[in-house]
Design a protein around this motif. Sequence first.
Motif, PDB file in Angstrom:
ATOM      1  N   SER A  66       8.027  10.372   8.877  1.00  0.00           N
ATOM      2  CA  SER A  66       6.635  10.615   8.459  1.00  0.00           C
ATOM      3  C   SER A  66       6.723  10.744   6.908  1.00  0.00           C
ATOM      4  O   SER A  66       7.752  11.161   6.261  1.00  0.00           O
ATOM      5  CB  SER A  66       6.218  12.170   8.989  1.00  0.00           C
ATOM      6  N   PHE A  67       5.539  10.710   6.360  1.00  0.00           N
ATOM      7  CA  PHE A  67       5.222  10.860   4.857  1.00  0.00           C
ATOM      8  C   PHE A  67       6.063  12.232   4.206  1.00  0.00           C
ATOM      9  O   PHE A  67       6.518  12.165   3.311  1.00  0.00           O
ATOM     10  CB  PHE A  67       4.012  10.717   4.304  1.00  0.00           C
ATOM     11  N   GLY A  68       5.615  13.335   4.869  1.00  0.00           N
ATOM     12  CA  GLY A  68       6.158  14.425   4.539  1.00  0.00           C
ATOM     13  C   GLY A  68       7.646  14.797   4.639  1.00  0.00           C
ATOM     14  O   GLY A  68       8.388  15.043   3.800  1.00  0.00           O
TER      15      GLY A  68
ATOM     16  N   ARG B 246       0.745  -1.312  -0.051  1.00  0.00           N
ATOM     17  CA  ARG B 246       0.008   0.036  -0.051  1.00  0.00           C
ATOM     18  C   ARG B 246       0.931   1.182   0.003  1.00  0.00           C
ATOM     19  O   ARG B 246       0.860   2.229  -0.650  1.00  0.00           O
ATOM     20  CB  ARG B 246      -0.960   0.075   1.326  1.00  0.00           C
ATOM     21  N   VAL B 247       1.954   1.329   0.768  1.00  0.00           N
ATOM     22  CA  VAL B 247       2.776   2.415   0.683  1.00  0.00           C
ATOM     23  C   VAL B 247       3.593   2.479  -0.361  1.00  0.00           C
ATOM     24  O   VAL B 247       3.852   3.706  -0.890  1.00  0.00           O
ATOM     25  CB  VAL B 247       3.561   2.144   2.120  1.00  0.00           C
ATOM     26  N   LEU B 248       3.981   1.418  -1.053  1.00  0.00           N
ATOM     27  CA  LEU B 248       4.551   1.387  -2.340  1.00  0.00           C
ATOM     28  C   LEU B 248       3.782   1.936  -3.269  1.00  0.00           C
ATOM     29  O   LEU B 248       4.542   2.584  -4.401  1.00  0.00           O
ATOM     30  CB  LEU B 248       5.276   0.111  -2.715  1.00  0.00           C
ATOM     31  N   ARG B 249       2.580   2.035  -3.112  1.00  0.00           N
ATOM     32  CA  ARG B 249       1.599   2.654  -4.263  1.00  0.00           C
ATOM     33  C   ARG B 249       1.646   4.198  -4.273  1.00  0.00           C
ATOM     34  O   ARG B 249       1.495   4.873  -5.312  1.00  0.00           O
ATOM     35  CB  ARG B 249       0.303   1.974  -4.142  1.00  0.00           C
TER      36      ARG B 249
ATOM     37  N   LEU C 276      -1.618   4.857   6.152  1.00  0.00           N
ATOM     38  CA  LEU C 276      -0.377   5.238   5.284  1.00  0.00           C
ATOM     39  C   LEU C 276       0.526   6.063   6.272  1.00  0.00           C
ATOM     40  O   LEU C 276       1.813   5.602   6.396  1.00  0.00           O
ATOM     41  CB  LEU C 276      -0.880   6.273   4.290  1.00  0.00           C
ATOM     42  N   ALA C 277       0.075   6.923   7.064  1.00  0.00           N
ATOM     43  CA  ALA C 277       0.932   7.638   8.053  1.00  0.00           C
ATOM     44  C   ALA C 277       1.707   6.831   9.002  1.00  0.00           C
ATOM     45  O   ALA C 277       2.770   6.733   9.317  1.00  0.00           O
ATOM     46  CB  ALA C 277       0.134   8.692   8.788  1.00  0.00           C
ATOM     47  N   ARG C 278       0.892   5.904   9.648  1.00  0.00           N
ATOM     48  CA  ARG C 278       1.512   4.797  10.652  1.00  0.00           C
ATOM     49  C   ARG C 278       2.581   3.833   9.613  1.00  0.00           C
ATOM     50  O   ARG C 278       3.596   3.747  10.309  1.00  0.00           O
ATOM     51  CB  ARG C 278       0.442   3.835  10.964  1.00  0.00           C
ATOM     52  N   LEU C 279       2.190   3.405   8.479  1.00  0.00           N
ATOM     53  CA  LEU C 279       3.068   2.476   7.803  1.00  0.00           C
ATOM     54  C   LEU C 279       4.438   3.154   7.486  1.00  0.00           C
ATOM     55  O   LEU C 279       5.430   2.718   7.631  1.00  0.00           O
ATOM     56  CB  LEU C 279       2.265   1.941   6.567  1.00  0.00           C
ATOM     57  N   PHE C 280       4.381   4.464   6.966  1.00  0.00           N
ATOM     58  CA  PHE C 280       5.600   5.304   6.634  1.00  0.00           C
ATOM     59  C   PHE C 280       6.460   5.537   7.790  1.00  0.00           C
ATOM     60  O   PHE C 280       7.758   5.277   7.712  1.00  0.00           O
ATOM     61  CB  PHE C 280       5.024   6.614   5.893  1.00  0.00           C
TER      62      PHE C 280
ATOM     63  N   THR D 288       2.206  14.661  10.760  1.00  0.00           N
ATOM     64  CA  THR D 288       2.402  14.225   9.291  1.00  0.00           C
ATOM     65  C   THR D 288       1.372  15.282   8.314  1.00  0.00           C
ATOM     66  O   THR D 288       0.490  15.607   8.946  1.00  0.00           O
ATOM     67  CB  THR D 288       1.618  12.816   9.187  1.00  0.00           C
ATOM     68  N   ARG D 289       1.773  15.233   7.225  1.00  0.00           N
ATOM     69  CA  ARG D 289       1.192  15.843   6.277  1.00  0.00           C
ATOM     70  C   ARG D 289       0.384  14.963   5.385  1.00  0.00           C
ATOM     71  O   ARG D 289       0.490  14.153   5.024  1.00  0.00           O
ATOM     72  CB  ARG D 289       2.306  16.802   4.992  1.00  0.00           C
TER      73      ARG D 289
END
Length: 245
Positions: free
Chosen positions: A181-183, A138-141, A170-174, A244-245
């Motif tokens: 964080s994703f940002g 999911r995060v790779l997408r 997604l935030a947790r997985l990143f 997270t952003r």
Amino acid sequence: AQASTRLDETIPLHRHRRGQLLHAISGIMRVETKNSVWIVPPARALWVPPDLAHITSMKGHVEVRTLYIDPEHCGNLPGKAAMVEVSRLLRELILAALEEPEDYADGSRGAVIAQLILTELGRLRHQSLTVPMPRDPRVLRVARPLLGNCAIDLDLDGWAEQAGASRRTLARLFRGETGMSFGRWRQMLRLSEAAALLAHMVDRADGGAAGRLLALSGLVAAVIAERAAAAAARTVAGPSPEVTR
């Protein structure tokens, strides 16, 4: 040693029995493994140890010089992929190796050059210019489209439908898989792209402009290294709360 010219080409997931030093004398490469991605400009090279699966992508016109090193001679080289600075001596040794046959005899000029290359590689400074890669599909997408175009400015809400996961997931997985964080992860990717582009521009600039670009590239690289080290520490110790952003 091998020389090749590539144009906007991606070599799918593969591995080599021998260790591999990838160096582009012009253009920019991206090398991706299961856990990390590197943006490799002309001033640097990537050491890929034997049997490490990786994907190699070339942006634009890229002149690639590759050294292959038998596993029995890799003992003093890193056991993990690592970015290294290409010194003037190493650059000239790579070019000299291209003039020699692949099956050079012991005691020949080719053998002497090969030994000098191993010696130089053993003393080169490694750089922490790694962007950690997530592993969850999911995060790779989210991550893979950004590798292709880091200027995409969607936030996690914008990515949620494409990823098949909620913003919170997604935030947790990143955080869990990259230590940031994703940002912050996207910022590191953009900084890596910027450092590579600056180094590429240094190769084409003259005089004072080249010096200024080189200094700026060094500053960007230092920021990337600092944040990569901090992310690695967070991955080991466990992520701290972060907006997270």
